[in-house]
Design an enzyme around this catalytic site. Structure first.
Site, PDB file in Angstrom:
ATOM      1  N   TYR A  41       3.117   4.082  -2.965  1.00 58.86           N
ATOM      2  CA  TYR A  41       1.905   4.419  -3.709  1.00 58.86           C
ATOM      3  C   TYR A  41       0.727   4.644  -2.778  1.00 58.86           C
ATOM      4  O   TYR A  41       0.811   4.391  -1.574  1.00 58.86           O
ATOM      5  CB  TYR A  41       1.568   3.325  -4.735  1.00 58.86           C
ATOM      6  CG  TYR A  41       0.977   2.058  -4.148  1.00 58.86           C
ATOM      7  CD1 TYR A  41       1.756   1.164  -3.419  1.00 58.86           C
ATOM      8  CD2 TYR A  41      -0.372   1.757  -4.324  1.00 58.86           C
ATOM      9  CE1 TYR A  41       1.207   0.006  -2.890  1.00 58.86           C
ATOM     10  CE2 TYR A  41      -0.927   0.597  -3.801  1.00 58.86           C
ATOM     11  CZ  TYR A  41      -0.138  -0.279  -3.086  1.00 58.86           C
ATOM     12  OH  TYR A  41      -0.684  -1.415  -2.556  1.00 58.86           O
ATOM     13  N   ARG A  60      -0.683   9.300   4.979  1.00 63.67           N
ATOM     14  CA  ARG A  60      -0.028   7.995   4.818  1.00 63.67           C
ATOM     15  C   ARG A  60       1.017   8.053   3.705  1.00 63.67           C
ATOM     16  O   ARG A  60       2.092   7.460   3.827  1.00 63.67           O
ATOM     17  CB  ARG A  60      -1.068   6.906   4.549  1.00 63.67           C
ATOM     18  CG  ARG A  60      -0.450   5.511   4.584  1.00 63.67           C
ATOM     19  CD  ARG A  60      -1.490   4.419   4.519  1.00 63.67           C
ATOM     20  NE  ARG A  60      -2.229   4.451   3.267  1.00 63.67           N
ATOM     21  CZ  ARG A  60      -3.291   3.696   3.002  1.00 63.67           C
ATOM     22  NH1 ARG A  60      -3.744   2.847   3.915  1.00 63.67           N
ATOM     23  NH2 ARG A  60      -3.904   3.775   1.847  1.00 63.67           N
ATOM     24  N   ARG A 109      23.522   0.911 -12.483  1.00 63.78           N
ATOM     25  CA  ARG A 109      22.866   0.043 -11.504  1.00 63.78           C
ATOM     26  C   ARG A 109      23.594   0.081 -10.171  1.00 63.78           C
ATOM     27  O   ARG A 109      24.804  -0.124 -10.093  1.00 63.78           O
ATOM     28  CB  ARG A 109      22.819  -1.405 -12.000  1.00 63.78           C
ATOM     29  CG  ARG A 109      22.159  -2.324 -10.962  1.00 63.78           C
ATOM     30  CD  ARG A 109      21.863  -3.714 -11.470  1.00 63.78           C
ATOM     31  NE  ARG A 109      21.317  -4.534 -10.376  1.00 63.78           N
ATOM     32  CZ  ARG A 109      20.036  -4.557 -10.036  1.00 63.78           C
ATOM     33  NH1 ARG A 109      19.156  -3.810 -10.690  1.00 63.78           N
ATOM     34  NH2 ARG A 109      19.631  -5.311  -9.027  1.00 63.78           N
ATOM     35  N   HIS A 111      22.341  -0.669  -5.863  1.00 68.42           N
ATOM     36  CA  HIS A 111      21.281  -0.724  -4.857  1.00 68.42           C
ATOM     37  C   HIS A 111      21.229   0.596  -4.092  1.00 68.42           C
ATOM     38  O   HIS A 111      20.167   1.064  -3.707  1.00 68.42           O
ATOM     39  CB  HIS A 111      21.522  -1.880  -3.869  1.00 68.42           C
ATOM     40  CG  HIS A 111      21.199  -3.223  -4.434  1.00 68.42           C
ATOM     41  ND1 HIS A 111      21.822  -3.734  -5.543  1.00 68.42           N
ATOM     42  CD2 HIS A 111      20.301  -4.159  -4.058  1.00 68.42           C
ATOM     43  CE1 HIS A 111      21.322  -4.931  -5.820  1.00 68.42           C
ATOM     44  NE2 HIS A 111      20.393  -5.213  -4.931  1.00 68.42           N
ATOM     45  N   LYS A 156       3.459   1.734   2.456  1.00 68.07           N
ATOM     46  CA  LYS A 156       2.704   1.321   1.268  1.00 68.07           C
ATOM     47  C   LYS A 156       3.670   1.275   0.081  1.00 68.07           C
ATOM     48  O   LYS A 156       3.723   2.180  -0.760  1.00 68.07           O
ATOM     49  CB  LYS A 156       1.517   2.264   1.025  1.00 68.07           C
ATOM     50  CG  LYS A 156       0.405   1.600   0.213  1.00 68.07           C
ATOM     51  CD  LYS A 156      -0.910   2.323   0.388  1.00 68.07           C
ATOM     52  CE  LYS A 156      -1.979   1.878  -0.602  1.00 68.07           C
ATOM     53  NZ  LYS A 156      -2.364   0.476  -0.551  1.00 68.07           N
ATOM     54  N   GLU A 189      -3.180  -8.989   8.345  1.00 71.51           N
ATOM     55  CA  GLU A 189      -4.194  -8.334   7.507  1.00 71.51           C
ATOM     56  C   GLU A 189      -4.545  -9.253   6.356  1.00 71.51           C
ATOM     57  O   GLU A 189      -4.129 -10.415   6.320  1.00 71.51           O
ATOM     58  CB  GLU A 189      -3.662  -6.981   7.014  1.00 71.51           C
ATOM     59  CG  GLU A 189      -2.336  -7.066   6.295  1.00 71.51           C
ATOM     60  CD  GLU A 189      -1.766  -5.710   5.900  1.00 71.51           C
ATOM     61  OE1 GLU A 189      -2.497  -4.707   5.887  1.00 71.51           O
ATOM     62  OE2 GLU A 189      -0.570  -5.666   5.576  1.00 71.51           O
ATOM     63  N   LEU A 213      -0.557  -2.605   7.083  1.00 66.58           N
ATOM     64  CA  LEU A 213      -0.756  -1.252   6.567  1.00 66.58           C
ATOM     65  C   LEU A 213      -1.844  -0.561   7.390  1.00 66.58           C
ATOM     66  O   LEU A 213      -2.910  -1.147   7.614  1.00 66.58           O
ATOM     67  CB  LEU A 213      -1.189  -1.329   5.097  1.00 66.58           C
ATOM     68  CG  LEU A 213      -1.236   0.023   4.409  1.00 66.58           C
ATOM     69  CD1 LEU A 213       0.179   0.480   4.045  1.00 66.58           C
ATOM     70  CD2 LEU A 213      -2.096  -0.029   3.158  1.00 66.58           C
TER      71      LEU A 213
END
Ligand code: PMP
Length: 296
Positions: A41, A60, A109, A111, A156, A189, A213
């Site tokens: 995101y 980014r 389902r 992974h 992110k 951070e 980040l």
């Protein structure tokens, strides 16, 4: 349109090619973002209906997508067009846009992602409120916590459970936020921000790495610092550096730079937002004004 955010039904979101009322937006329960946190995101500030630091946010986003092998679903121009259209559908001059891309819907389902999934693209916008006047005069309280996240914090990723838990832990300790200390003893951070400290008039921040980040606000601060002869240095910081800092700031797109005035219950500097932060705040507001006028 009402400025009141509680009137959510009037908010328009973008979902997979359509602009629709938020109240009507639906995604599949089999979306890998929902089931696996399998997505990335961005959050982008908007001033006077103009996307701020767009190139940096787009870069980014592309880095995050590439790092998790989700094909970038749109061209640069299409991304810009999507967000500008969304922004223009809302009356607020200052907004923050949230943009999310997940790997898409997979019925069975597993992974292991199936080949050729279609990424889910979702974006919405909210009014960007000015930072509380009390915070600007008194600063925020922060505790240090062990950084319990994975080793790709440069992505992110939408999977923010550790960040949520650390924010909750900070709240339980009566603090506004947390600064994270890695297993190697260095500061990474904040729970949703980068850390900058001031020592002897110099700005210091940990270098970009997999531990944090690469914040866009941090880039802007570096740029603004350079144009005002403020030294901005990247180097690893320890808890001791934090404890002996003259000032500590947390930087992020929606909050710009927030002054930390209490660290683990102890005053930072003289316990009020510091002089370098005050200067930076003025310079940052000037930079935004120049950006809005198309000068930078
Ligand atoms: N680190 C983390 C973990 C964040 O979530 C954010 C943004 N919310 C930042 C740093 C700051 O990034 P930016 O300045 O691009 O908002």
């Amino acid at each position: 349109m009402s400025q009141n955010l509680s009137v959510v039904s009037q908010q328009i979101v973008y979902l997979n090619g359509e602009y629709i009322p938020m109240s009507e937006s639906q995604i599949s329960t089999q979306d890998r973002g929902f089931l696996f946190g399998d997505g990335v995101y961005e959050v982008i500030p908007v001033y006077q209906q103009k996307l701020f630091a767009w190139e940096e946010h787009l870069q980014r986003l592309k880095n995050s997508l590439a790092a998790v092998s989700i094909p970038n679903p749109l061209t640069d121009d299409a991304w810009l067009d999507l967000l500008n259209t969304l922004i223009a559908k809302h009356p607020w001059q200052d907004q923050f846009v949230y943009l999310q891309v997940t790997r898409g819907i997979q019925m069975q389902r597993d992974h292991l992602p199936a080949d050729c999934l279609t990424p889910t693209i979702y974006a919405y916008t909210n009014p960007l409120k000015p930072v509380d006047a009390k915070i600007l005069t008194q600063g925020i309280q922060v505790v240090t916590l062990e950084d319990i996240r994975w080793l790709r914090c440069d992505i992110k990723a939408i999977a923010l459970l550790p960040n949520v838990l650390m924010k909750l832990a900070a709240k339980h300790q009566g603090a506004d936020d947390a600064i994270l200390v890695g297993r190697d003893g260095t500061i990474s951070e904040g729970s949703a921000s980068n850390v900058v400290i001031v020592k002897n008039g110099e700005l210091l921040t940990p270098p970009n790495s997999h531990k944090l980040l690469p914040g866009v606000t941090r880039i802007v601060i570096e740029r603004v610092a350079a144009s005002h002869q403020l030294s901005f240095v990247e180097r690893e910081l320890t808890l001791q550096d934090l404890q002996s800092a003259d000032e500590i700031w947390l930087t992020s797109s929606t909050k710009e730079a927030l002054p930390v005035t209490l660290l683990d219950g102890v005053k930072v500097g003289s316990g009020v937002p510091g002089p370098v932060w005050n200067r930076m705040r003025d310079h940052y507001q000037q930079y935004k004004a120049q950006f809005v006028s198309g000068l930078v």
